[in-house]
Design a protein around this motif. Structure first.
Motif, PDB file in Angstrom:
ATOM      1  N   CYS A  77     -21.467  -4.667  79.476  1.00 45.80           N
ATOM      2  CA  CYS A  77     -21.632  -6.331  78.721  1.00 45.80           C
ATOM      3  C   CYS A  77     -20.259  -7.003  79.117  1.00 45.80           C
ATOM      4  O   CYS A  77     -19.240  -6.464  79.033  1.00 45.80           O
ATOM      5  CB  CYS A  77     -21.522  -6.451  77.444  1.00 45.80           C
ATOM      6  N   ILE A  85     -22.404 -11.370  71.057  1.00 40.99           N
ATOM      7  CA  ILE A  85     -22.509 -10.350  70.014  1.00 40.99           C
ATOM      8  C   ILE A  85     -21.716 -10.666  68.848  1.00 40.99           C
ATOM      9  O   ILE A  85     -22.113 -10.466  67.547  1.00 40.99           O
ATOM     10  CB  ILE A  85     -22.230  -8.819  70.739  1.00 40.99           C
ATOM     11  N   LYS A  92     -27.317  -8.815  69.475  1.00 42.72           N
ATOM     12  CA  LYS A  92     -27.409  -7.278  69.635  1.00 42.72           C
ATOM     13  C   LYS A  92     -28.748  -6.693  69.021  1.00 42.72           C
ATOM     14  O   LYS A  92     -29.162  -5.611  69.650  1.00 42.72           O
ATOM     15  CB  LYS A  92     -25.981  -6.723  69.133  1.00 42.72           C
ATOM     16  N   VAL A  97     -24.167  -0.211  71.854  1.00 39.03           N
ATOM     17  CA  VAL A  97     -23.370  -0.709  72.951  1.00 39.03           C
ATOM     18  C   VAL A  97     -22.676   0.444  73.734  1.00 39.03           C
ATOM     19  O   VAL A  97     -21.669   1.013  72.939  1.00 39.03           O
ATOM     20  CB  VAL A  97     -22.404  -1.884  72.413  1.00 39.03           C
TER      21      VAL A  97
END
Length: 159
Positions: A77, A85, A92, A97
């Motif tokens: 990301c 986020i 998200k 993640v």
């Protein structure tokens, strides 16, 4: 730049590599993509260059559909995605993640670069955790993160 994507099989999952701007033009592509994916997904977001408010809306709607009955992982990301986020938890959704990039700058020689933080390797456990320093590859001085570390990693406290 129009958002595009490619899909490949990796680790038994559909890996979607996104490139371009997440904006008002992304909604149709995302809607078409959602129905064609398997049950385990990796979204590689490194190629996203910008996100506007219409793109946020399109992404949230996409995630609502994409994560139904599916396991979703975000990887690589960029800072633009991490900002979303942090500001909008539904961006998200329920995705895990796996890795994020943080921007760094050297005050000494003005070099700029990204550093990859990976879960289980060098990602902090929460926003209060210490982050290892990054030395500038050009001059050897310690680089500064573009954002305050505790703000950049604040999404970890909500996970």
């Amino acid at each position: 730049m129009e958002m595009t994507f490619t899909v490949e099989k990796v680790e038994g999952r559909d890996k979607v590599n996104f490139v371009g701007d997440l904006n008002e033009d992304s909604e149709i592509q995302l809607n078409n993509l959602a129905g064609s994916l398997g049950s385990k997904l990796i979204f590689n977001l490194r190629g996203i260059t910008s996100v506007n408010s219409c793109g946020v809306r399109a992404w949230i709607n996409f995630m609502r559909t994409a994560e139904k009955g599916r396991e979703v992982i975000f990887e690589e990301c960029p800072p633009e995605i991490v900002s979303q986020i942090n500001m909008i938890p539904s961006f998200k959704g329920n995705a895990k993640v796996r890795s994020v990039y943080a921007g760094y700058a050297c005050d000494h020689c003005n070099n700029e670069q990204w550093k990859l933080f990976e879960d289980g390797r060098n990602m902090p456990s929460d926003s209060d955790s210490e982050v290892e320093e990054l030395k500038c590859p050009k001059c050897g001085e310690v680089m500064e993160m573009d954002e305050l570390e505790e703000e950049f990693f604040s999404w970890l406290d909500a996970s």
